[in-house]
Motif scaffolding. Structure first.
Motif: not given
Length: 102
Positions: A78-86, A88-94
């Motif tokens: 439960k602690n290993n979610d993909a929120l941080q990667e998401d 980062l992707t959002l930041l790079l795209c923006s």
């Protein structure tokens, strides 16, 4: 109570985060519970159940209203979610959209 849960370097959440980062992809909560038991064995707010079925994955925290028993099964997953990667992707795209010529 807050020290037990969140104080560095041995708080319950701190240990969970560190072991999750070290053991990414592994589902073994044994080292997590061993870390909790070692670091907090003398803390009066922390306890280990003595009786019952399968107490090897359990610990308890003595809250103001009484003791609550927790099962560590699934804590690391439960602690290993993909929120941080998401994020980062959002930041790079923006950033790409912002810097691209119109």
């Amino acid at each position: 109570m807050i020290d037990l849960i969140a104080r560095r370097p041995q708080g319950l959440l701190i240990a969970l985060e560190e072991l999750s980062l070290l053991n990414r992809g592994q589902q073994d909560e044994g080292p997590l519970l061993a870390s909790y038991n070692t670091a907090h064995s003398t803390n009066p707010l922390y306890g280990r159940p003595r009786f019952g079925v399968n107490t090897s994955k359990l610990f308890s925290i003595h809250h103001y209203a009484g003791a609550v028993t927790y099962d560590v099964t699934g804590f690391m997953d439960k602690n290993n979610d993909a929120l941080q990667e998401d994020l980062l992707t959002l930041l790079l795209c923006s950033c790409l959209l912002y810097t691209s010529p119109s």
